[in-house]
Design a protein around this motif. Structure first.
Motif, PDB file in Angstrom:
ATOM      1  N   VAL A 182       0.863  -1.182   0.000  1.00  0.00           N
ATOM      2  CA  VAL A 182       0.000   0.000   0.000  1.00  0.00           C
ATOM      3  C   VAL A 182       0.901   1.235   0.000  1.00  0.00           C
ATOM      4  CG1 VAL A 182      -1.992  -1.018   1.172  1.00  0.00           C
ATOM      5  CG2 VAL A 182      -0.130  -0.038   2.526  1.00  0.00           C
ATOM      6  N   THR A 183       0.311   2.396  -0.188  1.00  0.00           N
ATOM      7  CA  THR A 183       1.076   3.641  -0.142  1.00  0.00           C
ATOM      8  C   THR A 183       1.133   4.183   1.287  1.00  0.00           C
ATOM      9  OG1 THR A 183      -0.886   5.006  -0.516  1.00  0.00           O
ATOM     10  CG2 THR A 183       0.315   4.228  -2.466  1.00  0.00           C
ATOM     11  N   ARG A 184       2.025   5.132   1.496  1.00  0.00           N
ATOM     12  CA  ARG A 184       2.084   5.807   2.787  1.00  0.00           C
ATOM     13  C   ARG A 184       0.759   6.508   3.090  1.00  0.00           C
ATOM     14  NH1 ARG A 184       6.676  10.152   4.790  1.00  0.00           N
ATOM     15  NH2 ARG A 184       5.437  11.172   6.401  1.00  0.00           N
ATOM     16  N   GLY A 185       0.120   7.051   2.047  1.00  0.00           N
ATOM     17  CA  GLY A 185      -1.156   7.732   2.253  1.00  0.00           C
ATOM     18  C   GLY A 185      -2.214   6.841   2.874  1.00  0.00           C
ATOM     19  N   LYS A 186      -2.185   5.537   2.538  1.00  0.00           N
ATOM     20  CA  LYS A 186      -3.134   4.596   3.140  1.00  0.00           C
ATOM     21  C   LYS A 186      -2.879   4.483   4.640  1.00  0.00           C
ATOM     22  CE  LYS A 186      -5.825   2.972  -0.165  1.00  0.00           C
ATOM     23  NZ  LYS A 186      -5.557   1.701  -0.834  1.00  0.00           N
ATOM     24  N   LEU A 187      -1.604   4.465   5.032  1.00  0.00           N
ATOM     25  CA  LEU A 187      -1.276   4.428   6.456  1.00  0.00           C
ATOM     26  C   LEU A 187      -1.772   5.694   7.140  1.00  0.00           C
ATOM     27  CD1 LEU A 187       0.479   2.010   5.564  1.00  0.00           C
ATOM     28  CD2 LEU A 187       2.261   2.850   7.121  1.00  0.00           C
ATOM     29  N   GLU A 188      -1.619   6.831   6.463  1.00  0.00           N
ATOM     30  CA  GLU A 188      -2.089   8.100   7.024  1.00  0.00           C
ATOM     31  C   GLU A 188      -3.599   8.072   7.236  1.00  0.00           C
ATOM     32  OE1 GLU A 188       1.386  10.886   4.945  1.00  0.00           O
ATOM     33  OE2 GLU A 188      -0.635  10.804   4.100  1.00  0.00           O
ATOM     34  N   MET A 189      -4.340   7.480   6.295  1.00  0.00           N
ATOM     35  CA  MET A 189      -5.793   7.412   6.440  1.00  0.00           C
ATOM     36  C   MET A 189      -6.178   6.498   7.607  1.00  0.00           C
ATOM     37  SD  MET A 189      -6.849   9.579   4.347  1.00  0.00           S
ATOM     38  CE  MET A 189      -8.531   9.302   4.901  1.00  0.00           C
ATOM     39  N   TYR A 190      -5.500   5.350   7.766  1.00  0.00           N
ATOM     40  CA  TYR A 190      -5.788   4.464   8.897  1.00  0.00           C
ATOM     41  C   TYR A 190      -5.443   5.151  10.210  1.00  0.00           C
ATOM     42  CZ  TYR A 190      -7.242   0.182   6.544  1.00  0.00           C
ATOM     43  OH  TYR A 190      -7.962  -0.759   5.840  1.00  0.00           O
ATOM     44  N   ALA A 213      -0.346   1.990  12.863  1.00  0.00           N
ATOM     45  CA  ALA A 213      -0.072   2.979  11.813  1.00  0.00           C
ATOM     46  C   ALA A 213       0.766   4.140  12.327  1.00  0.00           C
ATOM     47  CB  ALA A 213      -1.388   3.501  11.241  1.00  0.00           C
ATOM     48  N   ALA A 214       0.430   4.651  13.503  1.00  0.00           N
ATOM     49  CA  ALA A 214       1.152   5.802  14.048  1.00  0.00           C
ATOM     50  C   ALA A 214       2.621   5.465  14.267  1.00  0.00           C
ATOM     51  CB  ALA A 214       0.510   6.261  15.353  1.00  0.00           C
ATOM     52  N   ASP A 215       2.897   4.291  14.788  1.00  0.00           N
ATOM     53  CA  ASP A 215       4.277   3.892  15.066  1.00  0.00           C
ATOM     54  C   ASP A 215       5.060   3.696  13.773  1.00  0.00           C
ATOM     55  OD1 ASP A 215       6.357   2.939  17.031  1.00  0.00           O
ATOM     56  OD2 ASP A 215       6.146   1.110  15.845  1.00  0.00           O
ATOM     57  N   VAL A 216       4.448   3.056  12.796  1.00  0.00           N
ATOM     58  CA  VAL A 216       5.131   2.826  11.521  1.00  0.00           C
ATOM     59  C   VAL A 216       5.447   4.162  10.848  1.00  0.00           C
ATOM     60  CG1 VAL A 216       4.938   1.815   9.219  1.00  0.00           C
ATOM     61  CG2 VAL A 216       4.115   0.544  11.204  1.00  0.00           C
ATOM     62  N   LEU A 217       4.467   5.079  10.835  1.00  0.00           N
ATOM     63  CA  LEU A 217       4.693   6.396  10.229  1.00  0.00           C
ATOM     64  C   LEU A 217       5.795   7.156  10.952  1.00  0.00           C
ATOM     65  CD1 LEU A 217       0.977   7.412   9.575  1.00  0.00           C
ATOM     66  CD2 LEU A 217       2.727   7.069   7.821  1.00  0.00           C
ATOM     67  N   LYS A 218       5.793   7.082  12.288  1.00  0.00           N
ATOM     68  CA  LYS A 218       6.825   7.758  13.085  1.00  0.00           C
ATOM     69  C   LYS A 218       8.208   7.219  12.735  1.00  0.00           C
ATOM     70  CE  LYS A 218       7.721   6.256  17.120  1.00  0.00           C
ATOM     71  NZ  LYS A 218       7.613   5.790  18.516  1.00  0.00           N
ATOM     72  N   ASN A 219       8.319   5.915  12.596  1.00  0.00           N
ATOM     73  CA  ASN A 219       9.605   5.300  12.284  1.00  0.00           C
ATOM     74  C   ASN A 219      10.075   5.634  10.868  1.00  0.00           C
ATOM     75  OD1 ASN A 219       9.953   4.059  14.794  1.00  0.00           O
ATOM     76  ND2 ASN A 219       8.751   2.273  14.185  1.00  0.00           N
ATOM     77  N   ILE A 220       9.120   5.763   9.931  1.00  0.00           N
ATOM     78  CA  ILE A 220       9.482   6.156   8.559  1.00  0.00           C
ATOM     79  C   ILE A 220      10.098   7.556   8.567  1.00  0.00           C
ATOM     80  CG2 ILE A 220       8.529   6.858   6.324  1.00  0.00           C
ATOM     81  CD1 ILE A 220       6.551   4.508   6.579  1.00  0.00           C
ATOM     82  N   VAL A 221       9.431   8.487   9.249  1.00  0.00           N
ATOM     83  CA  VAL A 221       9.912   9.874   9.289  1.00  0.00           C
ATOM     84  C   VAL A 221      11.270   9.958   9.983  1.00  0.00           C
ATOM     85  CG1 VAL A 221       9.462  12.180  10.210  1.00  0.00           C
ATOM     86  CG2 VAL A 221       7.595  10.849   9.186  1.00  0.00           C
ATOM     87  N   ALA A 222      11.401   9.255  11.112  1.00  0.00           N
ATOM     88  CA  ALA A 222      12.650   9.298  11.880  1.00  0.00           C
ATOM     89  C   ALA A 222      13.736   8.393  11.297  1.00  0.00           C
ATOM     90  CB  ALA A 222      12.377   8.894  13.329  1.00  0.00           C
ATOM     91  N   LYS A 223      13.354   7.579  10.304  1.00  0.00           N
ATOM     92  CA  LYS A 223      14.277   6.633   9.670  1.00  0.00           C
ATOM     93  C   LYS A 223      14.892   5.689  10.715  1.00  0.00           C
ATOM     94  CE  LYS A 223      15.096  10.006   6.009  1.00  0.00           C
ATOM     95  NZ  LYS A 223      13.910   9.580   5.261  1.00  0.00           N
ATOM     96  N   ASN A 224      14.019   5.236  11.624  1.00  0.00           N
ATOM     97  CA  ASN A 224      14.441   4.330  12.695  1.00  0.00           C
ATOM     98  C   ASN A 224      14.531   2.881  12.246  1.00  0.00           C
ATOM     99  OD1 ASN A 224      14.546   6.354  14.629  1.00  0.00           O
ATOM    100  ND2 ASN A 224      12.389   6.107  15.195  1.00  0.00           N
ATOM    101  N   GLY A 225      13.868   2.578  11.117  1.00  0.00           N
ATOM    102  CA  GLY A 225      13.758   1.193  10.668  1.00  0.00           C
ATOM    103  C   GLY A 225      12.293   0.858  10.444  1.00  0.00           C
ATOM    104  N   GLY A 226      12.048  -0.231   9.767  1.00  0.00           N
ATOM    105  CA  GLY A 226      10.679  -0.628   9.468  1.00  0.00           C
ATOM    106  C   GLY A 226      10.096   0.196   8.334  1.00  0.00           C
ATOM    107  N   GLY A 227       8.822  -0.057   8.047  1.00  0.00           N
ATOM    108  CA  GLY A 227       8.145   0.633   6.954  1.00  0.00           C
ATOM    109  C   GLY A 227       7.083  -0.254   6.352  1.00  0.00           C
ATOM    110  N   ILE A 228       6.859  -0.109   5.070  1.00  0.00           N
ATOM    111  CA  ILE A 228       5.823  -0.864   4.361  1.00  0.00           C
ATOM    112  C   ILE A 228       6.477  -1.984   3.552  1.00  0.00           C
ATOM    113  CG2 ILE A 228       3.919  -0.695   2.713  1.00  0.00           C
ATOM    114  CD1 ILE A 228       3.684   2.255   3.453  1.00  0.00           C
ATOM    115  N   MET A 229       5.795  -3.112   3.478  1.00  0.00           N
ATOM    116  CA  MET A 229       6.337  -4.260   2.740  1.00  0.00           C
ATOM    117  C   MET A 229       6.229  -4.046   1.229  1.00  0.00           C
ATOM    118  SD  MET A 229       4.797  -7.460   4.886  1.00  0.00           S
ATOM    119  CE  MET A 229       4.515  -7.353   6.664  1.00  0.00           C
TER     120      MET A 229
END
Length: 375
Positions: A182-190, A213-229
């Motif tokens: 899915v796109t990042r926008g889908k995570l934002e909507m959830y 969703a909030a944790d995954v988005l936070k990690n994407i922005v902070a580049k901590n690891g994780g993300g979308i498959m």
């Protein structure tokens, strides 16, 4: 969280005024609004009006330069490279595809790669531009890294959508899909709806499946690891390597040919750096264009008429659902998430727009109750 319904023309007018308030000309605002409205009309909520606040914040932070002038830095009869100079993605995207179309009309193919841009909306808008001109259209874009490569745990590739459109009857062929599940926008909507993500969408910072969703988005922005498959999930059994590979195909046409920023370096040092790829192909350089169109149309109809699985009444070809969605939304209005409307209310108040004229009593009842800290 519920949804509110507004006429498409009403939301289009709001977008136009907002972008003019951002500092764009009326002609520029028309192009940007058209991209967003096509997304909402097609039912791609993640890339429609809900992106307005993100764009405005990008302008305020200097990531998006309103008066940027795209520059052709390399040019041949069939190709070009454009430096967007941090301009609005929709504007340079529209220009790039116009160039590709003109080259294809004379040389048979036009390929344009863009660097130093910003988010450009749905890739399909630009592929559709070529299709509307009687050509085959292709578009792709990289983005901030959100895709975790197969067997990895750090996002290294963007959602990297690929779109293609071609003339056909009774519906043009229209395919537009991210190379992530899915796109990042889908995570934002959830996240807006405070709903858990479906299993198989995302990974936490340690590379484990996550529905937060909030944790995954936070990690994407902070580049901590994780993300979308990647499309296909996190292992090769269901084709993870294929989504990963298609994401790299997109990366090549967007950031490598332009010698721009790859996804893992996007959104760093105060710059977006997003890159795009565009292609237009003239079917008349392969024979009679109408015969090719008829041949493709027959195959699409064969697909629709092929045997249906148990319990299924219809097989769709790519683009049919979008046309049906557009017809429905033009007739019955576009549904907008209440949290998105609240964002619009706060932003419009900040810009000095007549909020109540657009959102009525909802604006008065919900003014600055949820997102007042944004502005």
């Amino acid at each position: 969280m519920g949804y509110l319904t507004y006429p498409a023309e009403h939301l289009d007018k709001f977008c136009m005024e907002a972008f003019c308030k951002f500092g764009f000309s009326e002609a520029e605002s028309r192009i940007i609004s058209d991209v967003l409205m096509l997304s909402d009309l097609y039912g791609i909520e993640s890339h429609g009006m809900q992106r307005l606040v993100r764009y405005h914040k990008g302008i305020e932070k200097g990531t998006i330069v309103v008066d940027a002038k795209p520059e052709v830095v390399f040019d041949t009869p069939i190709s070009a490279v454009i430096d967007a100079h941090d301009g609005m993605g929709q504007l340079v995207g529209h220009t790039a595809m116009e160039i590709a179309i003109e080259k294809a009309k004379t040389a048979g193919v036009g390929i344009v790669s863009v660097k130093n841009s910003n988010h450009y909306g749905i890739a399909g808008y630009y592929a559709k531009m070529a299709c509307d001109a009687g050509l085959v259209g292709f578009s792709c874009t990289n983005s901030e890294a959100i895709m975790v490569p197969t067997f990895g745990k750090l996002a290294m590739i963007g959602s990297n959508p690929i779109a293609m459109s071609a003339p056909a009857e009774p519906y043009p062929f229209f395919f537009d899909a991210s190379t992530t599940v899915v796109t990042r926008g889908k995570l934002e909507m959830y996240n807006k709806m405070s709903k858990p993500l479906p299993e198989g969408w995302a990974l936490d910072k340690d590379g484990h499946p996550s529905t937060d969703a909030a944790d995954v988005l936070k990690n994407i922005v902070a580049k901590n690891g994780g993300g979308i498959m990647p499309l296909g999930g996190s292992n090769e059994q269901l084709g993870s390597h294929k989504g990963y590979g298609w994401g790299m195909v997109c990366e090549f046409f967007a950031s490598i040919l332009s010698q721009g920023v790859t996804s893992n370096y996007c959104m760093k040092n105060g710059k977006s750096g997003i890159c795009h790829g565009f292609m237009a192909i003239n079917p008349a350089f392969f024979g009679n264009a109408e015969d090719i169109k008829a041949h493709f149309s027959k195959y699409l109809q064969d697909l629709r008429e092929s045997p249906k699985a148990d319990g299924q009444e219809r097989i769709y070809t790519h683009g049919e659902k979008e046309i049906a969605a557009m017809e429905d939304r033009k007739a019955n209005g576009i549904k907008v998430n209440e949290n998105t409307v609240r964002e619009m209310v706060d932003m419009a108040n900040y810009l000095g727009m007549d909020v109540k004229a657009y959102f009525g009593d909802f604006a008065a009842d919900n003014n600055s109750q949820m997102f007042s800290g944004n502005y």
